[in-house]
Design a protein around this motif. Structure first.
Motif, PDB file in Angstrom:
ATOM      1  N   VAL A   1       0.836  -1.213   0.000  1.00  0.00           N
ATOM      2  CA  VAL A   1       0.000   0.000   0.000  1.00  0.00           C
ATOM      3  C   VAL A   1       0.871   1.265   0.000  1.00  0.00           C
ATOM      4  O   VAL A   1       0.609   2.209  -0.765  1.00  0.00           O
ATOM      5  CB  VAL A   1      -0.959  -0.001   1.216  1.00  0.00           C
ATOM      6  N   ALA A   2       1.914   1.274   0.815  1.00  0.00           N
ATOM      7  CA  ALA A   2       2.790   2.456   0.860  1.00  0.00           C
ATOM      8  C   ALA A   2       3.436   2.666  -0.512  1.00  0.00           C
ATOM      9  O   ALA A   2       3.538   3.799  -1.004  1.00  0.00           O
ATOM     10  CB  ALA A   2       3.867   2.280   1.936  1.00  0.00           C
ATOM     11  N   MET A   3       3.824   1.552  -1.130  1.00  0.00           N
ATOM     12  CA  MET A   3       4.466   1.668  -2.447  1.00  0.00           C
ATOM     13  C   MET A   3       3.474   2.205  -3.481  1.00  0.00           C
ATOM     14  O   MET A   3       3.816   3.056  -4.308  1.00  0.00           O
ATOM     15  CB  MET A   3       5.013   0.308  -2.884  1.00  0.00           C
ATOM     16  N   ALA A   4       2.228   1.729  -3.411  1.00  0.00           N
ATOM     17  CA  ALA A   4       1.213   2.207  -4.357  1.00  0.00           C
ATOM     18  C   ALA A   4       0.982   3.710  -4.167  1.00  0.00           C
ATOM     19  O   ALA A   4       0.897   4.469  -5.147  1.00  0.00           O
ATOM     20  CB  ALA A   4      -0.089   1.426  -4.164  1.00  0.00           C
ATOM     21  N   ALA A   5       0.895   4.144  -2.932  1.00  0.00           N
ATOM     22  CA  ALA A   5       0.678   5.578  -2.660  1.00  0.00           C
ATOM     23  C   ALA A   5       1.866   6.387  -3.168  1.00  0.00           C
ATOM     24  O   ALA A   5       1.704   7.442  -3.797  1.00  0.00           O
ATOM     25  CB  ALA A   5       0.474   5.796  -1.161  1.00  0.00           C
ATOM     26  N   ALA A   6       3.078   5.876  -2.913  1.00  0.00           N
ATOM     27  CA  ALA A   6       4.284   6.598  -3.333  1.00  0.00           C
ATOM     28  C   ALA A   6       4.374   6.670  -4.860  1.00  0.00           C
ATOM     29  O   ALA A   6       4.753   7.704  -5.421  1.00  0.00           O
ATOM     30  CB  ALA A   6       5.523   5.898  -2.756  1.00  0.00           C
ATOM     31  N   ASP A   7       3.993   5.567  -5.531  1.00  0.00           N
ATOM     32  CA  ASP A   7       4.037   5.551  -7.011  1.00  0.00           C
ATOM     33  C   ASP A   7       3.121   6.617  -7.596  1.00  0.00           C
ATOM     34  O   ASP A   7       3.471   7.294  -8.568  1.00  0.00           O
ATOM     35  CB  ASP A   7       3.601   4.177  -7.539  1.00  0.00           C
ATOM     36  N   ILE A   8       1.949   6.740  -7.007  1.00  0.00           N
ATOM     37  CA  ILE A   8       0.981   7.731  -7.509  1.00  0.00           C
ATOM     38  C   ILE A   8       1.597   9.133  -7.405  1.00  0.00           C
ATOM     39  O   ILE A   8       1.521   9.944  -8.336  1.00  0.00           O
ATOM     40  CB  ILE A   8      -0.341   7.635  -6.704  1.00  0.00           C
ATOM     41  N   LEU A   9       2.234   9.401  -6.288  1.00  0.00           N
ATOM     42  CA  LEU A   9       2.825  10.737  -6.097  1.00  0.00           C
ATOM     43  C   LEU A   9       4.034  10.949  -7.003  1.00  0.00           C
ATOM     44  O   LEU A   9       4.239  12.045  -7.535  1.00  0.00           O
ATOM     45  CB  LEU A   9       3.241  10.930  -4.638  1.00  0.00           C
TER      46      LEU A   9
ATOM     47  N   GLY B   1       2.998  11.266  11.734  1.00  0.00           N
ATOM     48  CA  GLY B   1       2.040  10.166  11.822  1.00  0.00           C
ATOM     49  C   GLY B   1       0.858  10.484  10.917  1.00  0.00           C
ATOM     50  O   GLY B   1       0.235  11.535  11.073  1.00  0.00           O
ATOM     51  N   VAL B   2       0.560   9.585   9.979  1.00  0.00           N
ATOM     52  CA  VAL B   2      -0.460   9.918   8.975  1.00  0.00           C
ATOM     53  C   VAL B   2      -1.642   8.944   8.958  1.00  0.00           C
ATOM     54  O   VAL B   2      -2.472   9.000   8.046  1.00  0.00           O
ATOM     55  CB  VAL B   2       0.155  10.050   7.552  1.00  0.00           C
ATOM     56  N   GLY B   3      -1.760   8.072   9.956  1.00  0.00           N
ATOM     57  CA  GLY B   3      -2.942   7.200  10.071  1.00  0.00           C
ATOM     58  C   GLY B   3      -3.216   6.408   8.808  1.00  0.00           C
ATOM     59  O   GLY B   3      -2.329   5.775   8.241  1.00  0.00           O
ATOM     60  N   GLY B   4      -4.457   6.491   8.343  1.00  0.00           N
ATOM     61  CA  GLY B   4      -4.855   5.686   7.180  1.00  0.00           C
ATOM     62  C   GLY B   4      -4.614   6.372   5.848  1.00  0.00           C
ATOM     63  O   GLY B   4      -5.190   5.975   4.831  1.00  0.00           O
ATOM     64  N   ALA B   5      -3.747   7.391   5.811  1.00  0.00           N
ATOM     65  CA  ALA B   5      -3.581   8.198   4.582  1.00  0.00           C
ATOM     66  C   ALA B   5      -3.152   7.362   3.375  1.00  0.00           C
ATOM     67  O   ALA B   5      -3.657   7.568   2.268  1.00  0.00           O
ATOM     68  CB  ALA B   5      -2.568   9.322   4.826  1.00  0.00           C
ATOM     69  N   PHE B   6      -2.252   6.397   3.574  1.00  0.00           N
ATOM     70  CA  PHE B   6      -1.787   5.610   2.416  1.00  0.00           C
ATOM     71  C   PHE B   6      -2.951   4.792   1.843  1.00  0.00           C
ATOM     72  O   PHE B   6      -3.050   4.590   0.637  1.00  0.00           O
ATOM     73  CB  PHE B   6      -0.642   4.665   2.788  1.00  0.00           C
TER      74      PHE B   6
ATOM     75  N   MET C   1      -4.927   7.124  -0.278  1.00  0.00           N
ATOM     76  CA  MET C   1      -4.209   7.550  -1.482  1.00  0.00           C
ATOM     77  C   MET C   1      -4.108   6.415  -2.498  1.00  0.00           C
ATOM     78  O   MET C   1      -4.178   6.641  -3.705  1.00  0.00           O
ATOM     79  CB  MET C   1      -2.815   8.047  -1.104  1.00  0.00           C
ATOM     80  N   ALA C   2      -3.931   5.189  -1.980  1.00  0.00           N
ATOM     81  CA  ALA C   2      -3.790   4.044  -2.884  1.00  0.00           C
ATOM     82  C   ALA C   2      -5.151   3.529  -3.339  1.00  0.00           C
ATOM     83  O   ALA C   2      -5.234   2.575  -4.105  1.00  0.00           O
ATOM     84  CB  ALA C   2      -3.010   2.928  -2.176  1.00  0.00           C
ATOM     85  N   GLY C   3      -6.229   4.124  -2.841  1.00  0.00           N
ATOM     86  CA  GLY C   3      -7.575   3.715  -3.248  1.00  0.00           C
ATOM     87  C   GLY C   3      -8.040   2.441  -2.568  1.00  0.00           C
ATOM     88  O   GLY C   3      -9.019   1.826  -2.968  1.00  0.00           O
ATOM     89  N   LYS C   4      -7.333   2.047  -1.489  1.00  0.00           N
ATOM     90  CA  LYS C   4      -7.711   0.818  -0.793  1.00  0.00           C
ATOM     91  C   LYS C   4      -8.964   1.054   0.054  1.00  0.00           C
ATOM     92  O   LYS C   4      -9.788   0.173   0.225  1.00  0.00           O
ATOM     93  CB  LYS C   4      -6.532   0.401   0.103  1.00  0.00           C
ATOM     94  N   VAL C   5      -9.058   2.239   0.604  1.00  0.00           N
ATOM     95  CA  VAL C   5     -10.239   2.641   1.380  1.00  0.00           C
ATOM     96  C   VAL C   5     -10.787   3.892   0.694  1.00  0.00           C
ATOM     97  O   VAL C   5     -10.041   4.847   0.481  1.00  0.00           O
ATOM     98  CB  VAL C   5      -9.835   2.963   2.848  1.00  0.00           C
ATOM     99  N   PRO C   6     -12.089   3.892   0.315  1.00  0.00           N
ATOM    100  CA  PRO C   6     -12.609   5.082  -0.365  1.00  0.00           C
ATOM    101  C   PRO C   6     -12.734   6.263   0.591  1.00  0.00           C
ATOM    102  O   PRO C   6     -13.006   6.082   1.777  1.00  0.00           O
ATOM    103  CB  PRO C   6     -13.993   4.632  -0.855  1.00  0.00           C
ATOM    104  N   ARG C   7     -12.489   7.428   0.061  1.00  0.00           N
ATOM    105  CA  ARG C   7     -12.575   8.637   0.884  1.00  0.00           C
ATOM    106  C   ARG C   7     -13.936   9.294   0.698  1.00  0.00           C
ATOM    107  O   ARG C   7     -14.552   9.164  -0.361  1.00  0.00           O
ATOM    108  CB  ARG C   7     -11.471   9.607   0.447  1.00  0.00           C
ATOM    109  N   ALA C   8     -14.399   9.990   1.716  1.00  0.00           N
ATOM    110  CA  ALA C   8     -15.691  10.682   1.627  1.00  0.00           C
ATOM    111  C   ALA C   8     -15.664  11.656   0.454  1.00  0.00           C
ATOM    112  O   ALA C   8     -14.631  12.265   0.173  1.00  0.00           O
ATOM    113  CB  ALA C   8     -15.949  11.432   2.923  1.00  0.00           C
ATOM    114  N   PRO C   9     -16.798  11.804  -0.251  1.00  0.00           N
ATOM    115  CA  PRO C   9     -16.828  12.781  -1.344  1.00  0.00           C
ATOM    116  C   PRO C   9     -16.581  14.190  -0.820  1.00  0.00           C
ATOM    117  O   PRO C   9     -16.796  14.472   0.368  1.00  0.00           O
ATOM    118  CB  PRO C   9     -18.245  12.644  -1.908  1.00  0.00           C
ATOM    119  N   GLY C  10     -16.140  15.049  -1.739  1.00  0.00           N
ATOM    120  CA  GLY C  10     -15.760  16.417  -1.373  1.00  0.00           C
ATOM    121  C   GLY C  10     -16.838  17.159  -0.607  1.00  0.00           C
ATOM    122  O   GLY C  10     -16.550  17.833   0.385  1.00  0.00           O
TER     123      GLY C  10
END
Ligand code: UDP
Length: 261
Positions: free
Chosen positions: A127-135, A199-204, A207-216
């Motif tokens: 997951v961390a790698m996926a988030a980093a790749d996106i960035l 400390g960034v909690g569930g941010a990765f 970012m990696a799309g593993k957990v959907p984020r609330a709409p804007g």
């Protein structure tokens, strides 16, 4: 004496936890000033940043170790709409909170432009790698010097320590979930080989799309907590800290109003 560098605003005490009234621009300005003083060798003091939401503050009331960490952190940014509104009750006039998930891309853009290295630690394998790749795709020139899932368990420390010593990150992002990530950063602060640890909690996961984020529109209305509760009902128990937080802040506020001036 004023060095010409931006200074941290005085923190506001929220139920025993100091929170700095900063927005994204202010946070990045402080980080830039700190990272700018770095020489060719990153070794040196690490500064800790915590993304404080109401769950942190309620946890800190009965977890003295966590309370100590939050009181000693270099910067406690207002994550969580409850924290933002409480700061504004004190006249801070902030228009946005500072979440790990939204701070990371801004930080990545800054690091890419300044040649600062980022390390992504935590979350499930890959997951961390996926988030980093996106960035890295979004911000050409970004140097991700490492990603590692790991855990805050002592058995994982030797490997993590070696990785950090070898890569010397300027910015270390730690996604072990609170309070463990923040306790972990604090207990290894002298040995992280990084200038800043956040400390960034569930941010990765977001970012990696593993957990959907609330709409804007939900985020804008301070309803991200509701979305998370609906998507991850298992979190209901920890979310009880939200109404508790509101009640305690209201109680303290009313007591302050009633106190003789
Ligand atoms: N996590 C981890 N190692 C652990 C425990 C948790 O990498 O030993 C990760 C987990 O995979 C998730 C994050 O920590 O990516 C916790 O996310 P959560 O949204 O629960 O963070 P919180 O809101 O608790 O700070």
């Amino acid at each position: 004496m004023n060095s010409g560098r931006p200074e941290r605003p005085a923190p506001i005490d929220i139920l025993g936890v100091p929170v700095h009234p900063v927005d994204y621009a202010g946070t990045l300005e402080l980080l830039t000033a700190w990272l700018d003083v770095v020489g060719p060798d990153v070794d040196g003091p690490t500064r800790q940043i915590c993304t404080v939401n109401p769950e942190f503050i309620i946890e800190a009331r009965h977890n003295s170790r966590f309370r100590q960490v939050l009181n000693e952190a270099w910067l406690n940014v207002p994550d969580g709409v409850g924290v933002l509104r409480t700061l504004n009750l004190h006249g801070c006039g902030l228009v946005e909170r500072v979440t790990g998930t939204d701070l990371i891309p801004r930080l990545a853009e800054l690091c890419a432009s300044r040649g600062w290295r980022m390390f992504f630690l935590g979350a499930a394998p890959g997951v961390a790698m996926a988030a980093a790749d996106i960035l890295a795709k979004r911000f050409p020139g970004l140097e991700v010097c490492g990603t590692w899932s790991g855990s805050p368990a002592d058995k994982d420390w030797p490997v993590i320590h070696r990785l950090l010593a070898d890569t010397q990150p300027h910015v270390l992002l730690v996604a072990f979930g609170h309070p463990r990530q923040d306790l972990w950063i604090h207990s290894h602060l002298g040995d992280l080989h990084s200038r800043v640890a956040i400390g960034v909690g569930g941010a990765f996961d977001f970012m990696a799309g593993k957990v959907p984020r609330a709409p804007g529109w939900m985020r804008d209305r301070g309803l991200e907590w509701l979305y998370r509760l609906l998507r991850q009902p298992a979190r209901w128990r920890r979310m009880l800290s939200l109404p508790v937080f509101v009640l305690l802040v209201a109680k303290e506020w009313l007591a302050g109003m009633a106190a003789p001036k």
